[in-house]
Design a protein around this motif. Sequence first.
Motif, PDB file in Angstrom:
ATOM      1  N   LYS A   1      15.164   1.618  -1.159  1.00  0.00           N
ATOM      2  CA  LYS A   1      13.948   2.415  -1.386  1.00  0.00           C
ATOM      3  C   LYS A   1      13.385   1.699  -2.267  1.00  0.00           C
ATOM      4  N   GLU A   2      11.707   1.566  -2.409  1.00  0.00           N
ATOM      5  CA  GLU A   2      11.162   1.346  -3.350  1.00  0.00           C
ATOM      6  C   GLU A   2       9.723   1.760  -3.172  1.00  0.00           C
ATOM      7  N   CYS A   3       9.739   2.527  -3.833  1.00  0.00           N
ATOM      8  CA  CYS A   3       8.306   3.571  -4.283  1.00  0.00           C
ATOM      9  C   CYS A   3       7.972   4.515  -2.408  1.00  0.00           C
ATOM     10  N   GLY A   4       8.923   4.480  -1.898  1.00  0.00           N
ATOM     11  CA  GLY A   4       8.827   5.079  -0.888  1.00  0.00           C
ATOM     12  C   GLY A   4       8.636   4.423  -0.066  1.00  0.00           C
ATOM     13  N   LYS A   5       9.229   2.545   0.153  1.00  0.00           N
ATOM     14  CA  LYS A   5       9.184   1.481   1.196  1.00  0.00           C
ATOM     15  C   LYS A   5      10.132   1.500   1.254  1.00  0.00           C
ATOM     16  N   THR A   6      11.231   1.499   2.413  1.00  0.00           N
ATOM     17  CA  THR A   6      12.258   0.807   2.381  1.00  0.00           C
ATOM     18  C   THR A   6      12.176  -0.887   2.778  1.00  0.00           C
TER      19      THR A   6
ATOM     20  N   GLU B   1      17.879   3.870   9.316  1.00  0.00           N
ATOM     21  CA  GLU B   1      16.838   4.611   9.711  1.00  0.00           C
ATOM     22  C   GLU B   1      16.334   3.792  11.206  1.00  0.00           C
TER      23      GLU B   1
END
Length: 184
Positions: free
Chosen positions: A103-108, A149
Amino acid sequence: MLFFLSFFSLLTWNQDDDGLECDAFCKEKILHRVLRNVNSQLLVVRPDLNMAAFEDVTDQEMKSGNGMHFNIHYYKTTTPSAGMPVAFSVQVEDKSYYMCCEKECGKTMVRFREGEVPKEIPGESNVIFFKKTFTSFSSKAFKFEYSLEQGMFLAFEEEGCLRKLILKKLSREDEVDETMKISF
């Protein structure tokens, strides 16, 4: 019988409403392959740029194989309906890298980290993908669902002249998205 007992002893089990469920992944075999997209481009890992992309590759570059020849690690599981659990690793120069999602800045994001794929994974892991046939009539093409996910698959996204490896949401289970098609 001995094989069954040794396999069983490597797994840990949880009891829930659905019955017994595998709580671990145990490495079973490794295949050595190049990964191609629908355009027959090869997946090439570039750790120095912190990315992987599908590229047109010359025969000369293919022979060097730097960042192109993947090890596909197959794991045993008691839940085959999810697909065959696999992990990916690749050699770049003299170092080994494994594919994972973070996860980086809310994005996988798909990343390659220096190190080895574990022989046993005691529970959930950001290195496991479920290998599924791309379509019922396409036995040599696959899609890879991220184990943490549901509905998120390895795919490529065009960014300028690059076709970067990403995770992409499949909107419907029966949808056919060519950007997710990967063949060996």
